[in-house]
Write an enzyme that holds these catalytic residues in place. Structure first.
Site, PDB file in Angstrom:
ATOM      1  N   CYS A   4       0.787  -1.239   0.000  1.00  0.00           N
ATOM      2  CA  CYS A   4       0.000   0.000   0.000  1.00  0.00           C
ATOM      3  C   CYS A   4       0.825   1.299   0.000  1.00  0.00           C
ATOM      4  CB  CYS A   4      -0.970   0.049   1.170  1.00  0.00           C
ATOM      5  SG  CYS A   4      -1.411  -1.524   1.878  1.00  0.00           S
TER       6      CYS A   4
ATOM      7  N   ARG B  71       5.841 -11.577   5.417  1.00  0.00           N
ATOM      8  CA  ARG B  71       5.224 -11.448   6.738  1.00  0.00           C
ATOM      9  C   ARG B  71       5.781 -12.526   7.640  1.00  0.00           C
ATOM     10  NH1 ARG B  71      -1.058 -10.188   5.029  1.00  0.00           N
ATOM     11  NH2 ARG B  71      -0.546  -8.245   3.941  1.00  0.00           N
TER      12      ARG B  71
ATOM     13  N   ASP C  89      -2.274  -7.380  -6.040  1.00  0.00           N
ATOM     14  CA  ASP C  89      -2.658  -6.256  -5.197  1.00  0.00           C
ATOM     15  C   ASP C  89      -3.035  -5.034  -6.020  1.00  0.00           C
ATOM     16  OD1 ASP C  89      -3.126  -5.088  -2.815  1.00  0.00           O
ATOM     17  OD2 ASP C  89      -1.028  -4.778  -2.264  1.00  0.00           O
TER      18      ASP C  89
ATOM     19  N   HIS D  41      -4.605  -0.866  -5.563  1.00  0.00           N
ATOM     20  CA  HIS D  41      -5.107   0.257  -4.787  1.00  0.00           C
ATOM     21  C   HIS D  41      -5.830   1.180  -5.740  1.00  0.00           C
ATOM     22  CE1 HIS D  41      -2.082  -1.522  -2.175  1.00  0.00           C
ATOM     23  NE2 HIS D  41      -2.931  -1.183  -1.235  1.00  0.00           N
TER      24      HIS D  41
END
Ligand SMILES: [Zn+2]
Ligand SMILES: [Zn+2]
Length: 653
Positions: free
Chosen positions: A332, A361, A381, A383
């Site tokens: 992000c 992660r 992903d 945005h």
């Protein structure tokens, strides 16, 4: 006399002190009184609403399973005097109990424990609830260190128990427990102990390692049998086993837990998924962006990750200039920087940024599970940065794309959740309310069915999750769509409106497959490794019967390659039978056996992976049919019989 109002509206008056079980039907294993779960022995002393919970009710089934867990622990303590028992909750599909024992349990022990459990069931021991004060409780569990720890820490447990401890006892065995339980051991249903595993006390790797026994319990033997069949089917589909068999990927020790390498076949498979994703995103109005894997700590401070997400991040890397870098757990903030690389006006919005972004992660070791939960993975992903008046429309577009993509992969049935503000969160209450409202509005106008999951949102915003149902009915959480007013604020993102004023945009975070890794795991289990041809690493394998047929087989392979088919020639010295079997084990959609007859007639004999064979298909007819199956990303195989009458045979080579 107090009145009991039953779920069906019937009202019964009973003498004070009557056990609630006497008012309910014989099916009931426990009850709910004014919404609170209780035992059937609960005495009626006032007017109440009551409902019986039987084994066909999910809550009743949990009571049945948890009661079975007690009996299992009791059996273990009978067989191994001095056993220390920790906790034993019901779980999805069954129950477990954790023990500390002087020796390691083996699968044979499971049978012994089961036999002892049946003995306890036959004795029909009553489950008796007792309330003890702290001192009595400590005395009762004097030789049980885990129970003592629970008693000692109960003060901190937000008064769940206060100074009173509820204990359930049957025969001489007792457990600290809030209940409820079935009235007696004879009321347990059909059960089976399934497996053994290690588990840390309190899930903490620094605390003692315990032995966990898993079991399942059902109302009837038929329910148990059906469940065991589903388990068998799930095992047949286990992605860890199939990934090895199909040579897709592996987790070498040298890399570290949760980190994998893709083998050539896995690479081809993954590339099909990625190509499709890039293609459909560009066609749906997204623009590709690329960002690095690491960034300075300042970025993660601004985004809130260091404050709210640090536990999931790998430790900092120190640079010579005393700068800390972090490897990214999310994409992000990078996409925010793409947005901020220029002054934006309302005409630039919506901006839909897309990246196959690899993230890291530090998932807890105990939660890693093959490729389904990894420490390094690639998200599909996006945005979407837009104006508030575009938000609902954009979310709806994401829903459409989600369904379109999942259907292409063969998923048709979804369960959708709207997840609201979690305990750890950034942004104020009003922001959360508003963001949740936008998602709700989009869901309502989409016509999709959904349920609200309280407190399950991401730390920066509420989200909508799509869970896809696989071939054997299991649900997998894949897609998340999040609505975020917080990051635009934190990064001071803005655009110039048609009023020439500066405005704050909003941001949608979304990943449709989640991570490619996890999705691949789900695909493997859904298809049991027999992927649709468009995804299969190799689509056609050619099997020459003898050496003299190898050249013809290679000719066919190059011909098929001209139709963009992925082919392979098995010219090993094995027998034809073994080669066919090998192709089936690799789940290759089409296997073509090449011998004298086929060469003479200029046709092919094709076998599918279920072993069905159709002889005498025209070479071009076959190539065209499979090429068109692949091009259309069909999840159905070619109907080989239909190809038999398909025009003149035009064999080559
Ligand atoms: Zn219990
Ligand atoms: Zn994001």
């Amino acid at each position: 006399m107090p009145k009991v109002t039953l779920a069906d509206g019937r009202v019964e008056q009973v003498p004070e002190g009557t056990p609630i079980g006497d008012v309910l039907g014989p099916e009931a294993l426990s009850a709910k009184v004014d919404g609170v779960p209780v035992d059937l022995s609960w005495p009626v002393t006032r007017d109440v609403d009551a409902e019986g919970l039987g084994p066909n009710d999910p809550e009743g089934l949990r009571v049945l399973r948890h009661s079975t867990a007690h009996v299992m622990a009791q059996a273990v303590c009978d067989l191994w005097p001095g056993a220390k028992y920790a906790i034993g909750p019901p779980i999805e599909g069954g129950f477990y109990y954790d023990f500390e024992l002087p020796q390691s349990l083996t699968p044979d022990d499971l049978e012994r424990i089961e036999r002892r459990m049946r003995g306890i069931v036959a004795q029909d021991q009553a489950f008796v609830r007792e309330e003890l004060d702290r001192e009595q409780a400590a005395e009762r569990f004097a030789d049980q260190p885990f129970k003592k720890e629970i008693i000692d820490s109960a003060e901190a447990a937000e008064g769940a128990l206060g100074e009173t401890f509820s204990v359930y006892r049957n025969d001489g065995w007792a457990d600290l427990c809030l209940g409820p339980h079935v009235p007696s051991t004879r009321r347990l249903g059909a059960f089976k102990l399934l497996s053994l595993a290690g588990a840390y006390w309190r899930g903490d790797e620094k605390r003692p390692q315990l032995q966990r026994v898993y079991g399942t319990a059902w109302a009837t033997q038929a329910d148990l049998d059906a469940y065991l069949h589903r388990l068998e089917e799930a095992e047949r589909r286990d992605h860890r086993k199939l990934a090895k068999q199909l040579d897709l990927f592996s987790f070498p020790d040298e890399l570290g837990a949760g980190l994998l390498i893709w083998h050539p076949r896995g690479g081809v498979f993954r590339m099909q998924i990625e190509n499709y994703l890039r293609d459909i995103h560009v066609r749906s109005g997204y623009t590709p962006v690329f960002t690095p894997h690491i960034a300075k700590s300042g970025l993660w401070e601004t985004s809130g990750h260091l404050a709210k997400y640090r536990d999931n991040m790998y430790p900092a890397m120190h640079d010579d200039n005393d700068v800390d870098y972090f490897v990214k757990p999310m994409n992000c903030p990078f996409h925010v920087l793409v947005y901020k690389s220029q002054t934006r006006s309302y005409r630039d919005l919506p901006m839909r940024l897309f990246e196959l972004g690899t993230i890291y992660r530090h998932e807890r070791a105990g939660t890693l599970h093959g490729i389904l939960r990894v420490r390094g993975g690639t998200q599909d992903d996006s945005h979407i940065i837009c104006r508030r008046d575009q938000l609902v429309e954009e979310v709806l577009r994401v829903f459409d794309l989600t369904l379109q993509i999942h259907r292409t992969f063969g998923f048709k049935d979804f369960v959708i959740n709207l997840s609201t503000k979690p305990g750890i969160a950034i942004g104020d209450e009003q922001m959360w309310t508003e963001a949740t409202e936008y998602l709700k509005q989009a869901l309502d106008s989409s016509g999709l069915d959904y349920t609200v999951a309280e407190g399950e949102g991401a730390f920066y915003g509420p989200k909508v999750d799509f869970h896809a149902r696989d071939a054997i009915g299991r649900l997998w959480q894949l897609t998340t769509v999040q609505c975020d007013f917080a990051l635009p604020e934190r990064f001071d993102m803005s655009y110039t409106g048609d009023d020439n004023e500066r405005h704050r945009p909003v941001m949608i975070h979304r990943a449709i497959l989640g991570t490619i890794e996890r999705f691949v795991g789900v695909l493997i289990e859904h298809y049991a490794g027999a992927f649709p041809a468009w995804l299969a690493p190799v689509q056609v394998r050619l099997v020459p019967i003898a050496d003299r047929h190898a050249e013809h087989a290679r000719g066919l392979a190059s011909l098929f390659a001209e139709s963009d088919l992925r082919t392979e020639v098995d010219d090993s010295r094995e027998t034809v039978g073994k080669k066919i079997r090998a192709a089936q084990l690799m789940k290759i959609p089409y296997t073509i056996v090449v011998g004298d007859k086929e060469i003479e007639a200029g046709v092919v004999s094709v076998r599918d992976r279920d072993g069905r064979e159709v002889r005498g298909i025209g070479v071009d007819a076959f190539a065209d049919a499979v090429a068109s199956e692949v091009r259309s990303r069909s999840v159905e195989g070619v109907d080989l019989d239909r190809l038999l009458g398909a025009g003149p045979e035009t064999g080559t080579a």
